[in-house]
Design an enzyme around this catalytic site. Structure first.
Site, mmCIF file in Angstrom:
data_model
loop_
_atom_site.group_PDB
_atom_site.id
_atom_site.type_symbol
_atom_site.label_atom_id
_atom_site.label_comp_id
_atom_site.label_asym_id
_atom_site.label_seq_id
_atom_site.Cartn_x
_atom_site.Cartn_y
_atom_site.Cartn_z
ATOM 1 C CG ASP A 262 -34.643 27.965 30.971
ATOM 2 O OD1 ASP A 262 -34.902 27.169 30.039
ATOM 3 O OD2 ASP A 262 -34.889 27.684 32.162
HETATM 4 C C1 BGC Z 1 -36.391 24.645 31.756
HETATM 5 C C2 BGC Z 1 -34.957 24.176 31.613
HETATM 6 C C3 BGC Z 1 -34.848 23.193 30.476
HETATM 7 C C4 BGC Z 1 -35.376 23.850 29.209
HETATM 8 C C5 BGC Z 1 -35.260 22.977 27.972
HETATM 9 C C6 BGC Z 1 -36.973 25.110 30.442
HETATM 10 O O1 BGC Z 1 -38.319 25.367 30.548
HETATM 11 O O2 BGC Z 1 -36.429 25.677 32.712
HETATM 12 O O3 BGC Z 1 -34.529 23.573 32.805
HETATM 13 O O4 BGC Z 1 -33.515 22.773 30.334
HETATM 14 O O5 BGC Z 1 -36.738 24.188 29.409
HETATM 15 O O6 BGC Z 1 -36.113 21.911 28.013
#
Ligand code: BGC
Length: 697
Positions: A262
Site C-alpha cells: 500500500d
Molecule cells: C489506500 C489504498 C489505495 C492506495 C492508492 C492507499 O492510501 O489504502 O486502498 O489503493 O492508497 O490510492
C-alpha cells in the site's frame, strides 16, 4: 514476447525499476526540473524515473498517451508502463458504494458494476484497478466500511469473486479488461477500535473463520494482483509479513499474481519500529515477496545495493520482475502500450444513457427501507415539505469517486421538485414563513446524514451518530405533528436511536452514486419498491460496537434481566437497533415448502415464495446455517446461500438455493478448514415464522 529472455537482458537497476510505482506527476518535465519537488526530495534521478515499471492514479487518456510515449522514447528495452488507479465504485458514472450495493444480495450486481466500471475506466488508459476491497468489517467507527461488503464472510467471498470476474472480463488482453487487485491483505478492516491504520484486532482463528473469505473469493476468481495492508497482523506489519504473504496468500490460498504494497507501507515499517531503516524495510518486504512498491521509490534506491551486498538473492528479484512482466504481457501491453486509451470515447461513453441506466438499477436495488410506520411510504399525493441539509446537494457520489462530477449530479431537491408543494430551504432560523410552509405540508421529508468527506480513508469516528443539531431539528419538526420521512445519506451505519421513534419512515440511502436522487425520488413515490437488506448491523449505542449478527453464543447467553451472571450490559440491551438482513418492502412475501432438493454433487434447498401484497418487488431469500453441535464454536447463524427473485403481486415461484459447501466448515485447532459432518440445520424465513431443513451430511 519472451519475458524470460527479456529478463535476462535487464541490468539490476532495470530490474529494480520494474518493481517501482510512481505517481504520474513524476514523469512531467516540470517535476524533473523542479529544485524542491518530490523527485528531488526522494533523490531520484531522471534515469530512475524512466526505469519505473508502473504509474499510480491516472484518469485521462491524453496524459496516459503522453507519459507512455515519452517513457518509451527514453527506455532501452521499451517495456511499457502499466497504469493503475483506484476505480472503486465507478469511473465517471458512479455506482452505489460497495456497502450499499452489498444490500442488494446479488453477486450479479457486483459483476455488472465491475464490468461497467472497466468499460469506462479502460478508455482512460487504466490497466489495473485497486479493487475489490474485501476487508470484512464490523466496526462503523472505521471510515472505510463504505468500501467493504459488510460483516458477512459468504457475501464477501461471492462479491469479491463477482467483481474480479467483472473487471477482468473474458480475457485480460481485451481492451476493456482491467486487472483487479484484491486488498488490503490482510484484515485491514479489523482496525483496533475502528481507528484507521491501527493493528488488526483479531486472532488467526477469526481470520480463517471469517476475515479471509473475501480475499479467497478474489483469488479463486483469478485476481491478478493483491495489495498488502497498512496494519500490523499477528505482531508484524502485513507488508513485510512473510508467513502472511508467502504461506497464507501464495501457498494456502494459491494466489499466483503480483503483490503490491500500500502507499508507502514498506518504509512505514521503520515507524512501526520493526525495520531499522528504509533499506532494511525494502529487504524485509522483498523477503515477504512484495513485488511492487507503491509510491516512495525506496525499491529503486535500495534493491541494487541489497543485491550487491548479498543481503538479497537476485533470484528473489527475478521472480518478482517476472511476475510483473507476465502481468504486462497478459494485459497485452507489449502489443499495444496504449491499450484501451481512447480520447473521444472517454468523453462520450462515460455517463451515457446505458451507463446511467446501470447506475440507476443498482441504486434502486441498494436503498434500504428500515421503517415504514402505517405504510406511510410510498407517498401518494401528499403535499411534501423537503428539508434537511443534504436535500439540496449533488454530493451524493460518496468517497473514492475521483472522476465523478458533483456539479452535474442532481440533488434530491432538483429531481423531486415537481412533486414538492412547499420546498423549505430556510432550516436555520425557524422564521414565521418557514413555519407557515411546513404547516401547509402533509409530510416532511428530511434528508440528512454524513457529508462525503466524513467517511473513507482516514475518516474514523469515535461517535458514528447523527449530529446533535440534526437530532434537535427532527425533535422540533415533530412538534408540527406531521409524519416525518427520514432519508439518511452516509458512508457507514449511524446510530439512529435518538430519533428512531420520532420519524415515521426511514430510507437508508448510503451513497447511491450518480443516480441517487432519481432512486430516492422513485422510492418515495413508489416507482421503485425497495428490497435491499442491511449487511452491517446497526448498533443502538456506540458502546455496543463491534456488533454483528454472526457472533458466537457464549456459555452464558442473556436470559433476562433477572439473571445477573449472563452475557449482557447493565445499561443497554444486547440487541442492535437494526440487524444484518433487515430491510422492508412495499409488498409482503410468504415463504413455504422449504425442502432438501440436493443432487449427488450439490447441496440444494428449494423454497416457494409468494408475493402476497399488491406491489411487484424483489424477494430476497437468505439461507443460514444454524449448527446445533460442531467441533468448534460457530455463530448462531451464518449465511450459506441466497436467492433473489422479482415477483408480481400474488405471483408464486419455487426457487432453488445452492448451499456453498465452503461455509459448511469449521477451523480446527491447527487452523485447518474442516468440513462439518453429521446433521446440519438450515434456516430461512421471517423472524416470526422460521423454516428449517435438517440434513445429514
Ligand atoms: C489506500 C489504498 C489505495 C492506495 C492508492 C492507499 O492510501 O489504502 O486502498 O489503493 O492508497 O490510492
Amino acid at each position: 514476447m519472451n519475458i524470460k529472455t527479456l529478463l535476462a537482458n535487464l541490468t539490476l537497476e532495470e530490474k529494480a525499476g520494474q518493481l517501482v510505482q510512481l505517481p504520474p506527476y513524476f514523469f512531467k518535465k516540470e517535476a524533473l526540473q523542479e529544485v524542491a519537488g518530490p523527485v528531488q526530495r526522494l533523490k531520484l534521478r531522471e534515469q530512475d524515473i524512466f526505469q519505473a515499471g508502473s504509474v499510480l492514479g491516472i484518469g485521462n487518456p491524453q496524459e496516459m498517451i503522453d507519459i507512455q510515449t515519452m517513457y518509451l522514447s527514453k527506455s532501452r528495452h521499451k517495456i511499457p508502463l502499466v497504469f493503475m488507479a483506484d476505480i472503486i465504485h465507478g469511473y465517471k458514472t458512479i455506482f452505489p458504494i460497495p456497502l450499499a450495493l452489498a444490500g442488494s444480495f446479488s453477486t450479479q450486481n457486483f459483476y455488472k458494476m465491475a464490468r461497467a466500471s472497466a468499460e469506462e475506466a479502460t478508455l482512460s488508459g487504466i490497466h489495473v484497478t485497486f479493487s475489490p476491497m474485501a476487508d470484512l468489517v464490523k466496526d462503523p467507527r472505521w471510515g472505510r466500511v463504505m468500501e467493504a461488503y459488510g460483516e458477512d464472510p459468504y457475501l464477501s467471498y461471492h462479491y469479491a469473486y463477482a467483481m474480479t470476474q467483472g473487471y477482468q472480463g473474458k480475457r485480460l488482453k481485451n481492451k476493456d479488461s482491467l486487472a483487479a487487485c484484491i486488498k488490503h491483505f490482510a484484515a485491514y478492516g479489523a482496525a483496533l477500535a475502528g481507528r484507521d491504520y491501527a493493528q488488526a484486532s483479531i486472532s488467526l482463528h477469526d481470520f480463517y473463520q471469517q476475515y479471509d473469505a473475501g480475499y479467497r473469493g478474489a483469488v479463486d476468481a483469478g485476481v491478478r494482483m493483491a495489495m498488502t495492508s497498512f496494519n500490523v497482523f499477528e505482531g508484524i506489519p502485513a507488508t513485510i509479513h512473510q508467513t502472511l504473504l508467502r504461506k497464507i496468500l501464495r501457498k494456502r490460498m494459491g494466489f499466483k499474481g503480483v503483490t503490491i504494497s500500500d502507499y508507502d507501507s514498506i518504509i512505514e515499517t521503520v515507524v512501526h519500529r520493526v525495520s531499522q531503516d528504509d533499506q532494511d524495510a525494502v529487504r524485509q518486504a522483498l523477503l515477504a515477496t512484495v513485488d511492487i512498491e507503491m509510491a516512495s521509490g525506496a525499491y529503486i534506491k535500495h534493491i541494487p545495493t541489497l543485491v550487491k551486498q548479498g543481503l538479497i538473492d537476485i533470484e528473489l528479484i527475478d521472480q518478482a520482475v517476472l511476475r510483473v512482466l507476465k502481468l504486462k504481457k497478459d494485459l497485452g501491453l507489449f502489443q499495444n502500450p496504449f491499450k484501451g486509451a481512447h480520447i473521444e470515447k472517454e468523453k462520450s461513453f462515460p455517463l451515457s444513457a446505458p451507463q446511467l441506466a446501470i447506475a440507476k438499477t443498482l441504486a434502486d436495488e441498494s436503498i434500504v427501507l428500515l421503517k415504514n410506520h402505517n405504510h406511510l411510504l410510498p407517498l401518494s399525493n401528499q403535499k411534501i415539505a423537503l428539508l434537511g441539509h443534504l436535500s439540496n446537494s449533488g454530493a451524493l457520489l460518496g468517497p473514492w469517486s475521483w472522476h465523478g462530477n458533483r456539479e452535474i449530479t442532481p440533488s434530491l431537491h432538483s429531481v423531486l421538485k415537481p412533486f414538492i408543494q412547499s420546498s423549505v430551504e430556510d432550516t436555520q432560523t425557524w422564521s414565521e414563513a418557514f413555519k407557515q410552509q411546513i404547516k401547509l405540508a402533509d409530510v416532511m421529508i428530511v434528508m440528512t446524514g454524513e457529508e462525503e468527506k466524513e467517511s473513507g480513508e482516514a475518516r474514523s469516528k469515535t461517535n458514528p451518530v447523527l449530529a446533535d443539531k440534526t437530532i434537535q431539528f427532527i425533535k422540533q419538526l415533530k412538534a408540527f405533528g406531521k409524519p416525518i420521512v427520514l432519508i439518511v445519506t452516509a458512508g457507514r451505519p449511524l446510530v439512529l436511536t435518538p430519533i428512531v421513534d420520532d420519524v415515521h419512515a426511514i430510507l437508508y440511502a448510503y451513497f447511491l452514486g450518480s443516480q441517487a436522487a432519481y432512486t430516492i425520488t422513485d422510492t418515495l413515490l413508489g416507482k421503485n419498491n425497495p428490497s435491499a437488506k442491511l449487511t452491517m448491523t446497526f448498533p443502538r449505542r456506540v458502546g455496543q460496537i463491534p456488533i454483528m449478527y454472526n457472533h458466537l453464543n457464549t456459555g452464558r447467553p442473556f436470559l433476562g434481566q433477572n439473571f445477573t451472571y449472563t452475557s449482557h450490559y447493565i445499561d443497554e440491551s444486547n440487541l442492535p437497533l437494526f440487524t444484518f438482513g433487515d430491510g422492508l418492502s412495499y409488498t409482503t412475501f410468504q415463504f413455504s415448502q422449504f425442502k432438501d432438493a440436493s443432487t449427488n454433487d450439490d447441496i440444494l434447498l428449494s423454497i416457494t415464495v409468494k408475493n402476497t401484497g399488491t406491489k411487484a418487488g424483489y424477494a430476497i431469500v437468505p439461507v443460514y446455517l444454524h449448527q446445533p453441535l460442531a467441533p468448534a464454536a460457530l455463530p448462531n447463524r451464518q449465511l450459506v446461500g441466497m436467492e433473489k427473485r422479482f415477483l408480481q403481486p400474488q405471483e408464486s415461484q419455487s426457487l432453488l438455493i445452492n448451499i456453498d459447501r465452503q461455509f459448511l466448515t469449521y477451523i480446527d485447532d491447527t487452523y485447518q478448514r474442516q468440513p462439518l459432518k453429521g446433521k446440519l440445520s438450515f434456516v430461512t424465513g421471517e423472524e416470526t415464522s422460521l423454516l428449517y431443513v435438517h440434513k445429514e451430511i
